[in-house]
Design a protein around this motif. Structure first.
Motif, mmCIF file in Angstrom:
data_model
loop_
_atom_site.group_PDB
_atom_site.id
_atom_site.type_symbol
_atom_site.label_atom_id
_atom_site.label_comp_id
_atom_site.label_asym_id
_atom_site.label_seq_id
_atom_site.Cartn_x
_atom_site.Cartn_y
_atom_site.Cartn_z
ATOM 1 N N SER A 14 0.796 -1.230 0.000
ATOM 2 C CA SER A 14 0.000 0.000 0.000
ATOM 3 C C SER A 14 0.830 1.283 0.000
ATOM 4 O O SER A 14 0.302 2.342 -0.306
ATOM 5 N N ASN A 15 2.120 1.213 0.334
ATOM 6 C CA ASN A 15 2.937 2.422 0.417
ATOM 7 C C ASN A 15 4.322 2.168 -0.197
ATOM 8 O O ASN A 15 5.332 2.242 0.493
ATOM 9 N N PRO A 16 4.385 1.896 -1.520
ATOM 10 C CA PRO A 16 5.667 1.543 -2.129
ATOM 11 C C PRO A 16 6.619 2.732 -2.225
ATOM 12 O O PRO A 16 6.191 3.882 -2.316
ATOM 13 N N ILE A 17 7.908 2.441 -2.185
ATOM 14 C CA ILE A 17 8.937 3.456 -2.427
ATOM 15 C C ILE A 17 8.945 3.793 -3.916
ATOM 16 O O ILE A 17 9.066 4.952 -4.302
ATOM 17 N N ALA A 18 8.824 2.773 -4.756
ATOM 18 C CA ALA A 18 8.787 2.941 -6.213
ATOM 19 C C ALA A 18 7.911 1.842 -6.788
ATOM 20 O O ALA A 18 7.826 0.741 -6.250
ATOM 21 N N THR A 19 7.252 2.153 -7.906
ATOM 22 C CA THR A 19 6.390 1.198 -8.578
ATOM 23 C C THR A 19 6.865 1.031 -10.016
ATOM 24 O O THR A 19 7.158 2.018 -10.692
ATOM 25 N N HIS A 20 6.949 -0.198 -10.469
ATOM 26 C CA HIS A 20 7.375 -0.524 -11.830
ATOM 27 C C HIS A 20 6.283 -1.391 -12.431
ATOM 28 O O HIS A 20 5.974 -2.453 -11.888
ATOM 29 N N THR A 21 5.692 -0.960 -13.543
ATOM 30 C CA THR A 21 4.488 -1.635 -14.022
ATOM 31 C C THR A 21 4.532 -2.103 -15.468
ATOM 32 O O THR A 21 3.583 -2.713 -15.919
ATOM 33 N N THR A 22 5.602 -1.852 -16.209
ATOM 34 C CA THR A 22 5.582 -2.197 -17.633
ATOM 35 C C THR A 22 5.868 -3.669 -17.906
ATOM 36 O O THR A 22 5.569 -4.156 -18.978
ATOM 37 N N GLY A 23 6.499 -4.366 -16.967
ATOM 38 C CA GLY A 23 6.916 -5.736 -17.223
ATOM 39 C C GLY A 23 8.257 -5.805 -17.929
ATOM 40 O O GLY A 23 8.797 -6.868 -18.156
ATOM 41 N N ASN A 24 8.777 -4.650 -18.300
ATOM 42 C CA ASN A 24 10.076 -4.571 -18.968
ATOM 43 C C ASN A 24 10.892 -3.454 -18.315
ATOM 44 O O ASN A 24 11.586 -2.705 -18.993
ATOM 45 N N ASP A 25 10.764 -3.332 -17.009
ATOM 46 C CA ASP A 25 11.435 -2.256 -16.280
ATOM 47 C C ASP A 25 12.881 -2.614 -15.972
ATOM 48 O O ASP A 25 13.197 -3.767 -15.709
ATOM 49 N N SER A 26 13.737 -1.604 -16.004
ATOM 50 C CA SER A 26 15.121 -1.757 -15.556
ATOM 51 C C SER A 26 15.264 -0.976 -14.266
ATOM 52 O O SER A 26 14.797 0.155 -14.167
ATOM 53 N N ILE A 27 15.914 -1.591 -13.299
ATOM 54 C CA ILE A 27 16.088 -0.957 -11.992
ATOM 55 C C ILE A 27 17.584 -0.828 -11.744
ATOM 56 O O ILE A 27 18.307 -1.816 -11.786
ATOM 57 N N THR A 28 18.037 0.403 -11.511
ATOM 58 C CA THR A 28 19.439 0.640 -11.211
ATOM 59 C C THR A 28 19.581 0.883 -9.724
ATOM 60 O O THR A 28 18.951 1.778 -9.176
ATOM 61 N N ILE A 29 20.379 0.063 -9.080
ATOM 62 C CA ILE A 29 20.638 0.233 -7.652
ATOM 63 C C ILE A 29 22.016 0.866 -7.523
ATOM 64 O O ILE A 29 22.999 0.315 -8.002
ATOM 65 N N THR A 30 22.060 2.032 -6.888
ATOM 66 C CA THR A 30 23.303 2.786 -6.826
ATOM 67 C C THR A 30 23.966 2.781 -5.457
ATOM 68 O O THR A 30 25.032 3.363 -5.304
ATOM 69 N N ASN A 31 23.348 2.141 -4.482
ATOM 70 C CA ASN A 31 23.973 2.108 -3.156
ATOM 71 C C ASN A 31 23.909 0.702 -2.576
ATOM 72 O O ASN A 31 23.090 -0.113 -2.962
ATOM 73 N N HIS A 32 24.828 0.434 -1.642
ATOM 74 C CA HIS A 32 24.889 -0.897 -1.040
ATOM 75 C C HIS A 32 23.783 -1.052 0.002
ATOM 76 O O HIS A 32 23.130 -0.096 0.374
ATOM 77 N N GLY A 33 23.603 -2.273 0.417
ATOM 78 C CA GLY A 33 22.588 -2.574 1.418
ATOM 79 C C GLY A 33 21.444 -3.376 0.820
ATOM 80 O O GLY A 33 21.468 -3.771 -0.336
ATOM 81 N N HIS A 34 20.440 -3.621 1.658
ATOM 82 C CA HIS A 34 19.280 -4.406 1.243
ATOM 83 C C HIS A 34 18.293 -3.526 0.487
ATOM 84 O O HIS A 34 18.042 -2.383 0.861
ATOM 85 N N HIS A 35 17.721 -4.090 -0.559
ATOM 86 C CA HIS A 35 16.692 -3.437 -1.368
ATOM 87 C C HIS A 35 15.569 -4.458 -1.513
ATOM 88 O O HIS A 35 15.793 -5.574 -1.977
#
Length: 112
Positions: A14-35
């Motif tokens: 119900s309260n996402p940080i980010a939403t990806h809905t296309t089914g062809n999304d690319s996610i870039t993680i730029t910092n260490h730690g758990h995501h």
């Protein structure tokens, strides 16, 4: 959806940080730690469609004062080995609603 750790644990979309809905999304993680990511389709997270990606901090490797001449065995291939998973290849395999365990598995391989 990218979510907080408590929302990941409880499958709360119900309260996402980010939403990806296309089914062809690319996610870039730029910092260490758990995501934390989960599928926002009702019931999917409870069925296990969620992933915790832990990006480790890069180790500091001392640079030698004199660079050795590379040998053929020491060179790094310019392309990934055949059969290596890629985000684009894996993205379309599963859930067309924006969540795919294949995407996250491929993403984890890319980070490795």
């Amino acid at each position: 959806m990218q979510v907080t750790h408590p929302d990941y644990q409880s499958c709360n979309a119900s309260n996402p940080i980010a939403t990806h809905t296309t089914g062809n999304d690319s996610i870039t993680i730029t910092n260490h730690g758990h995501h934390f990511f989960l599928c926002g389709v009702p019931g999917h997270c409870q069925s296990g469609q969620k992933v915790d990606i832990n990006v480790l901090r890069a180790a500091m490797v001392p640079t030698p004062s004199v660079s050795p001449t590379p040998t053929p065995d020491a060179t790094v291939p310019a392309t990934p080995p055949s059969g290596a998973a890629t985000l684009d290849a894996m993205a379309g395999l599963f859930c067309k609603l924006g969540f795919s365990m294949a995407v996250f598995a491929a993403f984890a391989l890319v980070l490795a």
